[in-house]
Write an enzyme that holds these catalytic residues in place. Structure first.
Site, mmCIF file in Angstrom:
data_model
loop_
_atom_site.group_PDB
_atom_site.id
_atom_site.type_symbol
_atom_site.label_atom_id
_atom_site.label_comp_id
_atom_site.label_asym_id
_atom_site.label_seq_id
_atom_site.Cartn_x
_atom_site.Cartn_y
_atom_site.Cartn_z
ATOM 1 N N ILE A 150 0.825 -1.203 0.000
ATOM 2 C CA ILE A 150 0.000 0.000 0.000
ATOM 3 C C ILE A 150 0.861 1.256 0.000
ATOM 4 O O ILE A 150 1.967 1.269 0.552
ATOM 5 C CB ILE A 150 -0.984 -0.003 1.202
ATOM 6 C CG1 ILE A 150 -1.972 1.167 1.102
ATOM 7 C CG2 ILE A 150 -0.255 -0.041 2.524
ATOM 8 C CD1 ILE A 150 -3.150 1.084 2.056
ATOM 9 N N CYS A 151 0.349 2.290 -0.630
ATOM 10 C CA CYS A 151 0.905 3.637 -0.618
ATOM 11 C C CYS A 151 2.282 3.680 -1.291
ATOM 12 O O CYS A 151 2.409 3.455 -2.476
ATOM 13 C CB CYS A 151 0.926 4.166 0.813
ATOM 14 S SG CYS A 151 0.943 5.958 0.950
ATOM 15 N N HIS A 152 3.346 3.984 -0.538
ATOM 16 C CA HIS A 152 4.699 4.068 -1.082
ATOM 17 C C HIS A 152 5.420 2.714 -1.110
ATOM 18 O O HIS A 152 6.520 2.611 -1.644
ATOM 19 C CB HIS A 152 5.542 5.058 -0.269
ATOM 20 C CG HIS A 152 5.169 6.489 -0.477
ATOM 21 N ND1 HIS A 152 4.080 7.067 0.124
ATOM 22 C CD2 HIS A 152 5.731 7.459 -1.233
ATOM 23 C CE1 HIS A 152 3.993 8.336 -0.240
ATOM 24 N NE2 HIS A 152 4.983 8.597 -1.061
#
Length: 180
Positions: free
Chosen positions: A105-107
Protein backbone atom coordinates in the site's frame (compact mmCIF):
# COMPACT_ATOMS: atom_id res chain seq x y z
CA UNK A 1 -1.71 -18.54 7.88
CA UNK A 2 1.48 -16.80 8.99
CA UNK A 3 1.69 -13.41 7.26
CA UNK A 4 4.93 -11.43 7.20
CA UNK A 5 4.63 -7.66 7.67
CA UNK A 6 7.95 -6.20 6.49
CA UNK A 7 9.00 -2.77 7.76
CA UNK A 8 12.14 -0.74 8.21
CA UNK A 9 13.25 0.19 11.74
CA UNK A 10 11.74 3.67 11.18
CA UNK A 11 9.26 5.35 8.91
CA UNK A 12 6.33 2.99 8.52
CA UNK A 13 2.95 4.75 8.37
CA UNK A 14 1.38 3.38 11.56
CA UNK A 15 -2.19 2.98 10.30
CA UNK A 16 -0.91 1.09 7.23
CA UNK A 17 0.67 -1.40 9.63
CA UNK A 18 -1.95 -1.60 12.36
CA UNK A 19 -5.15 -1.78 10.28
CA UNK A 20 -3.99 -4.67 8.06
CA UNK A 21 -2.42 -6.36 11.10
CA UNK A 22 -5.70 -6.21 13.02
CA UNK A 23 -7.63 -7.39 9.96
CA UNK A 24 -5.32 -10.40 9.73
CA UNK A 25 -5.78 -11.18 13.44
CA UNK A 26 -9.56 -10.80 13.16
CA UNK A 27 -9.54 -13.24 10.22
CA UNK A 28 -7.66 -15.83 12.29
CA UNK A 29 -4.22 -15.36 10.74
CA UNK A 30 -0.89 -14.92 12.52
CA UNK A 31 0.80 -11.62 11.60
CA UNK A 32 4.57 -11.53 12.15
CA UNK A 33 6.55 -8.28 12.24
CA UNK A 34 9.74 -8.68 10.20
CA UNK A 35 12.35 -5.94 10.04
CA UNK A 36 15.98 -5.40 9.11
CA UNK A 37 17.00 -5.06 12.77
CA UNK A 38 15.89 -6.71 16.01
CA UNK A 39 14.26 -4.77 18.84
CA UNK A 40 11.50 -2.32 18.01
CA UNK A 41 10.41 -0.29 15.01
CA UNK A 42 9.30 3.34 15.21
CA UNK A 43 6.04 4.01 13.40
CA UNK A 44 4.93 7.44 12.22
CA UNK A 45 1.74 9.42 11.63
CA UNK A 46 2.94 11.11 8.44
CA UNK A 47 6.04 12.97 9.69
CA UNK A 48 5.35 12.71 13.44
CA UNK A 49 6.58 9.85 15.62
CA UNK A 50 3.83 7.48 16.70
CA UNK A 51 4.05 4.15 18.55
CA UNK A 52 6.79 1.55 18.63
CA UNK A 53 6.27 -2.13 17.85
CA UNK A 54 8.31 -5.21 18.78
CA UNK A 55 10.08 -7.01 15.94
CA UNK A 56 9.32 -10.74 15.78
CA UNK A 57 11.77 -11.83 13.07
CA UNK A 58 14.80 -10.31 11.34
CA UNK A 59 15.33 -10.35 7.57
CA UNK A 60 18.20 -12.63 6.75
CA UNK A 61 17.24 -15.02 9.55
CA UNK A 62 13.87 -15.97 8.04
CA UNK A 63 12.68 -16.92 4.56
CA UNK A 64 9.49 -16.54 2.55
CA UNK A 65 8.96 -20.30 2.99
CA UNK A 66 7.91 -19.58 6.59
CA UNK A 67 4.94 -17.47 5.48
CA UNK A 68 1.79 -17.78 3.42
CA UNK A 69 1.91 -14.14 2.30
CA UNK A 70 3.60 -10.77 2.66
CA UNK A 71 2.18 -7.34 3.52
CA UNK A 72 4.24 -4.22 2.77
CA UNK A 73 2.93 -1.18 4.66
CA UNK A 74 3.83 2.25 3.33
CA UNK A 75 5.11 5.49 4.71
CA UNK A 76 7.59 7.48 2.63
CA UNK A 77 10.76 6.60 4.56
CA UNK A 78 9.89 2.94 5.19
CA UNK A 79 10.10 1.54 1.64
CA UNK A 80 12.90 3.93 0.74
CA UNK A 81 15.00 2.38 3.52
CA UNK A 82 13.93 -1.19 2.68
CA UNK A 83 14.94 -0.86 -0.97
CA UNK A 84 18.51 -0.06 0.08
CA UNK A 85 18.78 -3.26 2.16
CA UNK A 86 19.74 -6.22 -0.02
CA UNK A 87 18.38 -8.74 2.47
CA UNK A 88 14.97 -7.02 2.53
CA UNK A 89 14.85 -6.84 -1.27
CA UNK A 90 15.80 -10.54 -1.55
CA UNK A 91 13.11 -11.44 1.02
CA UNK A 92 10.46 -9.62 -1.03
CA UNK A 93 11.65 -11.14 -4.30
CA UNK A 94 11.50 -14.61 -2.76
CA UNK A 95 7.72 -14.31 -2.26
CA UNK A 96 7.31 -13.68 -5.98
CA UNK A 97 9.66 -16.51 -6.95
CA UNK A 98 7.71 -18.92 -4.73
CA UNK A 99 4.35 -17.72 -6.05
CA UNK A 100 3.16 -16.46 -2.65
CA UNK A 101 0.73 -13.52 -2.50
CA UNK A 102 1.98 -10.02 -1.72
CA UNK A 103 0.05 -6.90 -0.69
CA UNK A 104 1.53 -3.37 -0.79
CA UNK A 105 0.00 0.00 0.00
CA UNK A 106 0.90 3.64 -0.62
CA UNK A 107 4.70 4.07 -1.08
CA UNK A 108 5.46 0.36 -0.46
CA UNK A 109 5.75 -0.48 -4.20
CA UNK A 110 9.14 1.28 -4.18
CA UNK A 111 10.49 -1.90 -2.60
CA UNK A 112 8.82 -3.94 -5.35
CA UNK A 113 10.54 -1.78 -7.98
CA UNK A 114 13.91 -2.47 -6.36
CA UNK A 115 13.16 -6.22 -6.28
CA UNK A 116 12.44 -6.02 -10.04
CA UNK A 117 9.07 -7.77 -9.67
CA UNK A 118 6.67 -5.24 -11.23
CA UNK A 119 7.55 -5.68 -14.92
CA UNK A 120 4.37 -6.65 -16.77
CA UNK A 121 2.22 -6.18 -13.67
CA UNK A 122 -0.73 -3.81 -13.16
CA UNK A 123 -0.77 -1.98 -9.84
CA UNK A 124 -1.64 1.17 -7.98
CA UNK A 125 0.19 3.20 -5.34
CA UNK A 126 0.53 6.69 -3.98
CA UNK A 127 0.35 8.81 -7.17
CA UNK A 128 3.94 10.09 -6.91
CA UNK A 129 5.23 6.55 -7.59
CA UNK A 130 3.44 6.25 -10.96
CA UNK A 131 6.48 7.26 -13.04
CA UNK A 132 8.82 4.98 -11.05
CA UNK A 133 6.47 2.06 -11.58
CA UNK A 134 6.04 2.75 -15.29
CA UNK A 135 9.81 3.07 -15.69
CA UNK A 136 10.15 -0.34 -14.00
CA UNK A 137 7.82 -1.89 -16.57
CA UNK A 138 4.52 -1.83 -14.68
CA UNK A 139 1.17 -0.42 -15.74
CA UNK A 140 0.01 2.08 -13.10
CA UNK A 141 -3.71 2.64 -12.47
CA UNK A 142 -5.45 5.10 -10.18
CA UNK A 143 -7.79 2.70 -8.37
CA UNK A 144 -8.68 2.16 -4.72
CA UNK A 145 -7.36 -1.39 -4.86
CA UNK A 146 -5.87 -3.44 -7.69
CA UNK A 147 -5.45 -7.20 -7.74
CA UNK A 148 -3.00 -8.37 -10.39
CA UNK A 149 -2.57 -12.03 -11.32
CA UNK A 150 -0.40 -11.42 -14.40
CA UNK A 151 2.69 -13.02 -12.92
CA UNK A 152 3.97 -15.79 -10.69
CA UNK A 153 1.79 -14.68 -7.76
CA UNK A 154 -1.16 -12.50 -6.90
CA UNK A 155 -0.28 -8.89 -6.10
CA UNK A 156 -2.70 -6.63 -4.20
CA UNK A 157 -1.97 -2.89 -4.17
CA UNK A 158 -3.70 0.20 -2.83
CA UNK A 159 -3.08 3.96 -2.97
CA UNK A 160 -3.35 5.46 0.52
CA UNK A 161 -4.70 5.19 4.07
CA UNK A 162 -8.20 6.17 2.89
CA UNK A 163 -8.21 2.88 0.92
CA UNK A 164 -7.34 0.68 3.91
CA UNK A 165 -10.77 -0.92 4.30
CA UNK A 166 -10.82 -2.07 0.67
CA UNK A 167 -7.12 -3.04 0.84
CA UNK A 168 -7.65 -5.22 3.92
CA UNK A 169 -10.69 -6.95 2.44
CA UNK A 170 -8.87 -7.59 -0.85
CA UNK A 171 -5.62 -8.93 0.54
CA UNK A 172 -7.40 -11.17 3.06
CA UNK A 173 -9.61 -12.57 0.30
CA UNK A 174 -6.62 -13.22 -1.98
CA UNK A 175 -4.44 -14.68 0.78
CA UNK A 176 -7.27 -17.00 1.90
CA UNK A 177 -7.87 -18.19 -1.69
CA UNK A 178 -4.16 -18.83 -2.18
CA UNK A 179 -3.99 -20.86 1.05
CA UNK A 180 -6.77 -23.19 -0.11
Amino acid sequence: MRIAFLTAPEGVEQVELTDPWQAAVDAGHEPVLVSTESGEIQAFHHLDKADTFRVDEVVGEVSAESFGGLVLPGGVANPDFLRTDGRAVAFVKDFFEQGRPVAAICHAPWTLVEADVVRGRVLTSWPSLATDLRNAGATWVDEQVKICDHGPNKLVTSRKPDDLKAFCEAFLDVFTQEAS
